[in-house]
Every structure is written in structure tokens, then in C-alpha cells.
Design an enzyme around this catalytic site. Structure first.
Site, PDB file in Angstrom:
ATOM      1  N   GLY A   1       0.828  -1.196   0.000  1.00 18.65           N
ATOM      2  CA  GLY A   1       0.000   0.000   0.000  1.00 18.65           C
ATOM      3  C   GLY A   1       0.861   1.244   0.000  1.00 18.65           C
TER       4      GLY A   1
ATOM      5  N   GLY B   1       0.263   8.655   2.761  1.00 14.68           N
ATOM      6  CA  GLY B   1       1.021   9.875   2.958  1.00 14.68           C
ATOM      7  C   GLY B   1       2.357   9.613   3.645  1.00 14.68           C
TER       8      GLY B   1
ATOM      9  CE  LYS C   1       4.753   3.870   7.141  1.00 13.73           C
ATOM     10  NZ  LYS C   1       3.491   3.278   7.339  1.00 13.73           N
TER      11      LYS C   1
ATOM     12  CB  VAL D   1      -0.187  -7.151  10.598  1.00 18.55           C
ATOM     13  CG1 VAL D   1      -1.522  -7.603  11.154  1.00 18.55           C
ATOM     14  CG2 VAL D   1       0.712  -6.666  11.715  1.00 18.55           C
TER      15      VAL D   1
ATOM     16  CG  ASP E   1      -2.266   9.671  12.238  1.00 18.80           C
ATOM     17  OD1 ASP E   1      -1.647   9.479  11.179  1.00 18.80           O
ATOM     18  OD2 ASP E   1      -3.441  10.096  12.274  1.00 18.80           O
TER      19      ASP E   1
ATOM     20  CE  LYS F   1      -4.634   7.554   9.769  1.00 23.42           C
ATOM     21  NZ  LYS F   1      -4.437   8.500   8.697  1.00 23.42           N
TER      22      LYS F   1
ATOM     23  CG  ASN G   1      -2.443   4.403  11.721  1.00 24.31           C
ATOM     24  OD1 ASN G   1      -2.006   4.018  10.642  1.00 24.31           O
ATOM     25  ND2 ASN G   1      -2.313   5.641  12.140  1.00 24.31           N
TER      26      ASN G   1
END
Lengths: 561, 253
Positions: free
Chosen positions: A67, A70, A89, A143, A185, A187, A190
Site C-alpha cells: 500500500g 502519505g 516501509k 500483519v 494518529d 485511527k 492504523n
């Protein structure tokens, strides 16, 4: 059958019949706008291509792009020496060009690496590599599952599940706060849930690296500011820097509310008990977390956890039902192409000698299920409100295991080995025309994904018990996976299926592999049709033999004629 | 073909009167006799019937049953306009449709089936052959009926918008331009503005402007189409987020 490719922009799957051949996820993003439009529609930098990444990380086997957001691109990769799959990442190069970034990154990454907790996505390593730009990266725990956004969007989480997830989130947050790390952050995107139902919080602290929460500034392709900071605490909105750990608690409150009601607590919002069937005492907890003034909020994540756990068992009403059942467990299946068991709380699975199976259920909106003791083997299709659900796959609860689900205690019942398995007649030649005889086996060369219908057994004459479909399978030159699937038609209720995903064969086998998939029937349930399939999700040669169907329930005497 | 002002962008940031879109027309009319509402509802059903068919099929019903069922459902919906489920579904046509169908399956279908078999009024023509052909192409993985519905809904929506957008460009003789620039809407793979400019005999600057215009028009149409399925303009962004989630715009990132 549609095949899929991956979108180079966002990593989502693009099916063959996508409109105009474009990526549906990107297309949806193209519609997002909060009213600001950038004068120059400068594209966000694309994620580095797979081979570029592979070149920069020679010690990793880069598998696919998972994926892109931002905060950079995430790839699935393998560390051959450790023989494990990780998530890589890579932060956007533009971010890295800001002054002082290297120091901030090292500091943040080190703090993250210290967060070793079962509910926090672990950071294994970090650093930077010199490509066309200097690229900063993190190697994290991979994950395999979905995120909470997908779970909320695709079917409503039951309150029990929400009540089971929240304490895990609290533990994660409290642990990090104790280490001096704020998330900033929190949400649903996440919060990840893996295939075994474990909850993991990702991207701790990364928001700080971009100089603010990712929620308020995220450029999309068309250069339009995306998203509103709906999970941010009021004090965070005013000044993103002057916040403390209580901002995370506010965000947790928002997520909690959204999990329960499916909506965001905006403006003058109704307390959860007025929107869904939950105990009024739950309102207190949620609202306390959502206090605008940080002083009036819960001061520690652990307080939220205690409050939730102290709620009486009936905080979420158990699914109604008659006698003979030992408790209610509402289990939901996640989506994104994968059915997940959300087994809540500690599952003492290894205790069981017998079959350890997890129940996967597919819920329609708001439906809950009764899960009876293993011995009775019931999956009731209808809740008392008449809404129906569907059994997606069956992996039963560990016999004798206790499952704590949001404060509800469920005993799965006494274990007992099915007394007697009676073989049912299956029939000679498999139905699928593509299967050709090869000695004792049946072989097919599959050019694409397909479901091979093997046998149909009408009126098997079974009442209750466990029906098990077994076979031996072998694959050659095969890419993808193969598993058994059994459809069971119950007159008056419909057709249900059981898939042996936990035993799916991947790739080519060396020799024959034994597979089985059970279907658990309630006493009184008499299927009038059983369909036995072999599901092929891939290409190559597959072979099957020794198809068996057995039943433990009461075998009915056939009526003559 | 489309309802009145279905491309009206909700002027939420400008306080403009929210142009009546299809679903809001239906909601306002309630059960009152309103040809406009009936027409609006019919159009919505025509656009979004396939996701419902796929849902019914994935629930285990065979092709003939699913066809009958879907027809009967729509006929009933359009005739009776029973919007009782709307409150619970926060005014989204998408949620309403699946909730109403689930209710129908649970309660009404048996009665409807008892009454007449296959002789019902066909209000929406569902092309049976193409429906089943499309369904056969659905991936054989673990998609739940609900997820199939949600995904197919998203695709039906995007399809509609893109067909309309392409139509607009072709009507102006700009089919080539659309074809060249459509990649900028998502999924990349565009050849790059310079190459497009050369191929179509335009300046690169003109191509950039055209691309920008295309994206803007697309966004307006998309938001407009979504607005046509929700009760209030404030819901559009939320609906977009939902669509993104079901299309797999999440994951370990």
C-alpha cells in the site's frame, strides 16, 4: 474468471473488469476533496518500483507493494536469513529532504524499536539507503490481515467485538505512553487485525516525522488535500505540537464510538446506547474519553481499559436464544477477500486434544450468532430479530477452551471424540468434466481459478453431528492455492458452506496431502444435499483421490423406495 | 437519461441550495404519490441492480431464483416505496438497498414466491444472461455476500461516472484525448504529457490543462453521482471513504 493486477500507484488490486481499466481505489480517491484545490496539480511521488526496492535492499526478498499512503510506501518482503516475512516501509523522499530529518528519524525509530508489545506492530530495524534519493526505511512486523477501517466498512462490528478490541488498544497505548512515545494518529486505518484475531496498532509516532499528523496534510494524486482530522483531539487541532498522551485517548474514544455505531462523533452526537443496543453504562466510558478538555478526560489509557473491563457482562446483550446453549459468542468475519475469525480474548487453543477449529462467520449487518458447545455443533442462522447471516467457513472452538469475549464468558463444552464415524456413499466419477482419470486419482490442468464440482450427495440421511469431507490432494507445476469446500443444503434454511482454508495447499506439493473440512450440524438438522468441491485458486495441475464423506450424527433409516 | 441535476455538485462550502438529486427526491416524497420520486427510484435501481443480484447469488440462491427474487424485490420496492429502513441506514441508498433486501429475504420472499412464480411484473429489466455471466466471473475467494455487494456497488458507481465522462468527451470529438488522459484519473500508466502532446498535435501546456480539466470534471461527476445516493451533501466524503475501504484501500501501511 477475473485475474487481477496491482495498481502501481496505490497497491490495491485492479480486477480485469475495472472501469476503463483504471484502478478503482485511485478513482475513488480522485473524488475526495475538502474544498481546497492546489493550483498546480503536482502528483504525489510514486512508490519506488519493486525492482528498485529490491536493488536497494539486497538482503531482502521484495514480494509486493502492500500500500501507499502519505507516510510512504509499504512492501511485503522476506528476510531469507531469518526466514520470516516482514513489512518494509519506505518514507517519501520529499519528507526526508526536510532539514534535521535524519536526527528526528533516528530518534523516533529508536523509540519505536523499544516498543515491544503484543499489540504493537514491532519495529525490527530502521535506517536509510542511498538510491536516487536518500530513502529512510523501517522494517516492521508483517500483519496478515485487515485494518479496522475495512472491518467497520464492510460489516458492522458487534459491540462485543468492540469491547474486546478496546482493551487491547488501551494496553498498546499505555505501554507506549509509559515508554514516552505518543501515537498522535490513532485511527481505524492504523489498527490492524490479523487472521488469528490479534489486534495490533501500527505507525506509532510516525506522525511526528512529518511535522504534524498525517491526518491534516495528505496530498493525493490530484494535489488535493485529503481527509479531515476527525480523530484528532481538540487541543491537537489547535496546536499539533503542544499535546500529550491524552490526545491519543481522545482518538481512541473516537474509534471506540465508530466501532460501536459505525459513525463519527461529530457535533452534537448521540451517545452509543441510543444508536445501538449497548448498556447505558458504556456511554459514560466513551463520552469520558471524548471530553474536549484533556483535564476532564481519562488521564491514562489503562483507566479506559479498567472501565471497559469492569462493565458487567451484559454491557452488550448476548444474542437471544433458548436453552441448551452455554453462552453467546458473537464472532465476525473480516473481509478484504479473507474471512477472519475475531476470536476475542485469550483462546486456550492448545489445551484441546481434539479438533481445534475456529468459527468463521459472515455477518449481515448487526446479526449475532449463537455458538453452542462443540458437541451440539450449532451455527444458528437467524438471530431473534430475524436477520440472517451465513456461515462462511467452519473452524470450531477448541473443545474445553474458554473464550473471553468482551467480558462474556463462553465455555465451548465438554470435549468428546465423535463416537463413530460412518462413511457415506459418495459416488463414482466426479462431476467436473475437466477431471480426467489417472489410475486411482482424478487430474485436471487448471488454466485459471475455478471450483471443481466433485460430487453431489442427495439425502445423505444424516441428522445432526459432524459431517466431514476428506480427500487427498496433490498439485504439480502449481501456483496459487487449493482447498476443499463443502456445501450443505438445509431445507427451509438455505445453503451453507464450509471451507478448509486452514489446510489450503499452496504451490506444488511433494506427494499426496490429506485434507479435510467438517460441517457441524445441530441435532434435528437434516441436509438434503451435500456438494463436494475442490476450489482451485491458481493455475497448474491438480489431482484428487480418496474422497470420503463421513458423518457422526444419527443416521436415518432410508425410506424404502 | 439522468435525473434532474444529478451532476449538481453539492455546494456545501458555499451555502448554495442543494440541488435535488435522486435519492433525496425519493426520501422527501416518502410514500406520497410522486411520479418524480418513482422515476428517481427507478433510475437508481437500474444503475445498482447488479450488486444486489450478486449479493443474492452469493447468499446461495441459484440463478433462476436470484433473478426472480431480485425482480420481485425491485417491483415491490418501486410499488410500495417502503422506506422504513431508511432511518437505520443513515439515509444512504446503498445501505438502504442491502438492508431492505435482507429484510425481504428474511420475511417477504416466501410470501411473494407463494403468490406467483415467475409471472411478476418486470419493472427493471435485468438481463438474465449477462447477470449470470458477470456473476460467473466473480473471483472465487472468500468474499461474503455483503462484501460482494459493496464492491460491486462501488464499481457500478465508478462505471456510471466514467461512461458519462467518456460520453461527454466523445460528443465533443475528443475521444482520443480522453483515452490518452484517462490514466491520470488513477492507476497510472499514462504515457506522459509530452508524449501525448506530440501524438495529438497539442502543446504540452495544453495537455496539462486538459488533464487538469478532466480530473476536475471527473471529480464533479463522481461527487454528483454519490450525492445522488445520499441524503445530504455532507455525507459525500464519508461515502467516499467507505468506498475506498471496501475497495481495499487499507491494509498494512
Amino acid at each position: 474468471m477475473t485475474t487481477t493486477r496491482t495498481c502501481p500507484e496505490c497497491g490495491a488490486k485492479v480486477p480485469d473488469d475495472a472501469p476503463e481499466g483504471l484502478c478503482p481505489a485511485c478513482l475513488v480517491q480522485g473524488g475526495m476533496a475538502t474544498g481546497y484545490a492546489s493550483a498546480h496539480a503536482e502528483p504525489v511521488e510514486p512508490a519506488p518500483a519493486l525492482d528498485e526496492v529490491a536493488r536497494l535492499f539486497p538482503e531482502l526478498e521484495v514480494l509486493e507493494l502492500l500500500g501507499r499512503g502519505g507516510m510512504g510506501a509499504v512492501y511485503k518482503a522476506r528476510q531469507p536469513r531469518l526466514d520470516r516475512v516482514v513489512a518494509l516501509k519506505v518514507l517519501p523522499a520529499s519528507l526526508a529532504r526536510t532539514p534535521g530529518f535524519a536526527e528526528r528519524f533516528a530518534r523516533e525509530a529508536r523509540a519505536l524499536a523499544r516498543l515491544n508489545h503484543p499489540n504493537i506492530v514491532t519495529v525490527h530495524d530502521f535506517g536509510s539507503v542511498e538510491g536516487a534519493d536518500r530513502l529512510y526505511y523501517l522494517i516492521m512486523e508483517y500483519v496478515d490481515g485487515s485494518n479496522l477501517r475495512q472491518l467497520i466498512a464492510s460489516r458492522r462490528l458487534t459491540p462485543e467485538e468492540a469491547l474486546a478490541i478496546v482493551p487491547k488498544l488501551c494496553e498498546a497505548l499505555q505501554f507506549a505512553h509509559d515508554e514516552g512515545v505518543l501515537h498522535r494518529d490513532v485511527k481505524p486505518e492504523n489498527i490492524l487485525v490479523d487472521r488469528r484475531g490479534r489486534v495490533k496498532v501500527a505507525d506509532f509516532g510516525l506522525a511526528k516525522l512529518s511535522g504534524g499528523s498525517q491526518q491534516d496534510v495528505a496530498l493525493t494524486r490530484s494535489g488535493v488535500l485529503m481527509g479531515t482530522p476527525r480523530y484528532m483531539a481538540p487541543e491537537q487541532l489547535e496546536d499539533a505540537r503542544a499535546v500529550d498522551h491524552r490526545a491519543d485517548i481522545y482518538s481512541l474514544g473516537v474509534v471506540f464510538y465508530e466501532m460501536l455505531t459505525g459513525e463519527l462523533p461529530l457535533g452534537r452526537f448521540a451517545p452509543p446506547s441510543q444508536k445501538v443496543e449497548v448498556d447505558v453504562r458504556l456511554d459514560e466510558v466513551v463520552l469520558h474519553a471524548l471530553e474536549k478538555d484533556p483535564e476532564r478526560r481519562y488521564q491514562h489509557a489503562s483507566e479506559v481499559k479498567d472501565a471497559v473491563e469492569r462493565l458487567p457482562r451484559a454491557a452488550a446483550p448476548p444474542a437471544p436464544g433458548g436453552g441448551g446453549r452455554l453462552g453467546a459468542l458473537s464472532v465476525a468475519a473480516a473481509i478484504a477477500g479473507v474471512a477472519l475469525p475475531l476470536v476475542l480474548g485469550p483462546v486456550l487453543a492448545p489445551l484441546v486434544a481434539d479438533r481445534v477449529l475456529l468459527l468463521l462467520l459472515c455477518l449481515s449487518v448487526g446479526a449475532t450468532f449463537e455458538l453452542a458447545a462443540f458437541g451440539c455443533g450449532l451455527v444458528s442462522r437467524r438471530s431473534a430479530t430475524g436477520r440472517a447471516g451465513l456461515v462462511a467457513s467452519t473452524i470450531a472452538l477448541a473443545v474445553g477452551a474458554m473464550v473471553l469475549a468482551g467480558g462474556l464468558l463462553v465455555t465451548a463444552g465438554q470435549g468428546r471424540r465423535p463416537a463413530e464415524e460412518v462413511a457415506l456413499e459418495v459416488g463414482g466419477r466426479p462431476l467436473a468434466a475437466s477431471l480426467l482419470a489417472d489410475g486411482d486419482a482424478w487430474v485436471a490442468d487448471c488454466a485459471g481459478p475455478q471450483t471443481l464440482r466433485l460430487h453431489e450427495v442427495a439425502d445423505p440421511g444424516v441428522d445432526g453431528g459432524v459431517v466431514t469431507y476428506r480427500a487427498r490432494v496433490r498439485t504439480a507445476g502449481f501456483e496459487g492455492r487449493v482447498y476443499l469446500e463443502m456445501w450443505c443444503r438445509l431445507p427451509g434454511s438455505g445453503e451453507f458452506f464450509s471451507r478448509g482454508l486452514d489446510q489450503a495447499v499452496t504451490g506444488s506439493t511433494e506427494g499426496w496431502v490429506s485434507l479435510e473440512t467438517p460441517f457441524i450440524l445441530k441435532p434435528g438438522q437434516r441436509p438434503d444435499l451435500l456438494k463436494l468441491n475442490l476450489v482451485v485458486e491458481g493455475t497448474g495441475r491438480v489431482a484428487i483421490r480418496d474422497v470420503q464423506l463421513t458423518a457422526t450424527g444419527r443416521i436415518l433409516d432410508r425410506e424404502p423406495g | 437519461m439522468d435525473g434532474p441535476r444529478s451532476d449538481g455538485v453539492a455546494g456545501s462550502s458555499r451555502g448554495r441550495h442543494f440541488a435535488a438529486t435522486r435519492w433525496s427526491v425519493v426520501l422527501e416524497a416518502g410514500r406520497d404519490d410522486s411520479p418524480r420520486a418513482a422515476e428517481a427510484l427507478e433510475q437508481l435501481c437500474r444503475t445498482y441492480w447488479y450488486p444486489l443480484y450478486a449479493f443474492v447469488r452469493r447468499r446461495g440462491h441459484g440463478p433462476e431464483d436470484a433473478q426472480d427474487l431480485t425482480q420481485a424485490f425491485f417491483a415491490r420496492l418501486i410499488a410500495k416505496r417502503d422506506l422504513a429502513a431508511v432511518d437505520r441506514t443513515r439515509g444512504r441508498f446503498r445501505s438502504f438497498l442491502i438492508a431492505a433486501m435482507q429484510h425481504f429475504l428474511a420475511n417477504e420472499w416466501d410470501k411473494a414466491r407463494a403468490q406467483k412464480r415467475g409471472g411478476g411484473v418486470r419493472v427493471i429489466s435485468l438481463d438474465a444472461v449477462s447477470a449470470e455471466a458477470r456473476y460467473a466471473r466473480e473471483p472465487a475467494d472468500l468474499e461474503t455476500p455483503e462484501l460482494i455487494f459493496e464492491r460491486r456497488w462501488a464499481m457500478a458507481l465508478l462505471d456510471k461516472v466514467l461512461v458519462r465522462l467518456r460520453g461527454e468527451y466523445e460528443a465533443r470529438g475528443q475521444g482520443d484525448l480522453f483515452e490518452a488522459l484517462k490514466g491520470t484519473l488513477g492507476g497510472g500508466g499514462a504515457e506522459g504529457h509530452a508524449a501525448t502532446a506530440e501524438r495529438l498535435g497539442m502543446t504540452e501546456g495544453a495537455v496539462k490543462v486538459a488533464a487538469h480539466r478532466l480530473r476536475r470534471r471527473y471529480r464533479d461527476l463522481l461527487r454528483g453521482e454519490i450525492a445522488g445516493t445520499v441524503a445530504s451533501p455532507d455525507d459525500v466524503d464519508d461515502e467516499l471513504r467507505h468506498l475506498l475501504a471496501v475497495l481495499g484501500g487499507g491494509g498494512n501501511r
